[in-house]
Write a protein that holds these residues in place. Structure first.
Motif, PDB file in Angstrom:
ATOM      1  N   TYR A   1      -5.046  -5.110   6.975  1.00 45.25           N
ATOM      2  CA  TYR A   1      -3.884  -4.261   6.762  1.00 45.25           C
ATOM      3  C   TYR A   1      -2.756  -4.697   7.698  1.00 45.25           C
ATOM      4  CZ  TYR A   1      -6.438  -1.152   3.696  1.00 45.25           C
ATOM      5  OH  TYR A   1      -7.130  -0.641   2.627  1.00 45.25           O
TER       6      TYR A   1
ATOM      7  N   ASP B   1     -11.227  -0.935  -0.637  1.00 51.00           N
ATOM      8  CA  ASP B   1     -10.141  -0.827   0.333  1.00 51.00           C
ATOM      9  C   ASP B   1     -10.298  -1.842   1.460  1.00 51.00           C
ATOM     10  OD1 ASP B   1     -10.345   2.728  -0.044  1.00 51.00           O
ATOM     11  OD2 ASP B   1      -8.819   1.397  -0.909  1.00 51.00           O
TER      12      ASP B   1
ATOM     13  N   MET C   1      -6.122   7.130   6.178  1.00 55.25           N
ATOM     14  CA  MET C   1      -6.884   6.691   5.017  1.00 55.25           C
ATOM     15  C   MET C   1      -8.142   7.541   4.903  1.00 55.25           C
ATOM     16  SD  MET C   1      -6.481   2.551   5.417  1.00 55.25           S
ATOM     17  CE  MET C   1      -7.458   2.489   6.916  1.00 55.25           C
TER      18      MET C   1
ATOM     19  N   VAL D   1       0.828  -1.201   0.000  1.00 49.36           N
ATOM     20  CA  VAL D   1       0.000   0.000   0.000  1.00 49.36           C
ATOM     21  C   VAL D   1       0.865   1.255   0.000  1.00 49.36           C
ATOM     22  CG1 VAL D   1      -1.712   1.342   1.286  1.00 49.36           C
ATOM     23  CG2 VAL D   1      -1.891  -1.159   1.195  1.00 49.36           C
TER      24      VAL D   1
ATOM     25  N   VAL E   1      -4.132   4.073  -4.138  1.00 47.26           N
ATOM     26  CA  VAL E   1      -4.379   4.848  -2.921  1.00 47.26           C
ATOM     27  C   VAL E   1      -3.787   6.257  -2.976  1.00 47.26           C
ATOM     28  CG1 VAL E   1      -4.416   2.707  -1.583  1.00 47.26           C
ATOM     29  CG2 VAL E   1      -2.339   4.101  -1.628  1.00 47.26           C
TER      30      VAL E   1
ATOM     31  N   LEU F   1     -12.373   6.593   1.786  1.00 53.05           N
ATOM     32  CA  LEU F   1     -12.312   5.135   1.699  1.00 53.05           C
ATOM     33  C   LEU F   1     -13.384   4.586   0.759  1.00 53.05           C
ATOM     34  CD1 LEU F   1     -11.445   4.392   5.393  1.00 53.05           C
ATOM     35  CD2 LEU F   1     -10.165   3.535   3.423  1.00 53.05           C
TER      36      LEU F   1
END
Length: 122
Positions: A93, A89, A82, A48, A63, A85
């Motif tokens: 994570y 997504d 973040m 990411v 992203v 969103l």
């Protein structure tokens, strides 16, 4: 031994925001690059964002402009802000770090956190 502990995941509506944190604990000299990865159900783990010790960053195209990675070297912590969103997504994570341990300063050891679930509803 080094531990990476993530926090901040949860359920959010599309368009919302979340901030993930990952704190490194243990005995070590320093941390080089830190990163966030994610893995959605049935998909491979993907990168990411990354950040060097000096603060240089890189992002996955998906992203860019929505997520921001940052770190606090004094606290051995990396963050992922973040925004905007999207349902795509949704994933677990994971925090990742290259750690310079006292026993092997020239060969950083790579560590993973346990993961934190992010779910974005439409």
């Amino acid at each position: 031994q080094v531990q990476l502990v993530e926090s901040g995941g949860g359920l959010v509506q599309a368009g919302g925001s979340l901030r993930l944190s990952c704190a490194a604990s243990g005995i070590f000299f320093s941390i080089n690059a830190m990163a966030w990865y994610r893995q959605a159900p049935g998909k491979q783990r993907e990168l990411v964002a990354t950040i060097t010790h000096g603060g240089s960053t890189n992002y996955a195209e998906s992203v860019k402009g929505r997520f921001t990675i940052s770190r606090d070297n004094a606290q051995n912590t990396v963050y992922l802000q973040m925004n905007s969103l999207k349902p795509e997504d949704t994933a677990v994570y994971y925090c990742n770090a290259d750690v310079r341990e006292w026993s092997s300063l020239s060969r950083p050891v790579n560590y993973w956190g346990q993961g934190t679930q992010v779910t974005v509803s439409s």
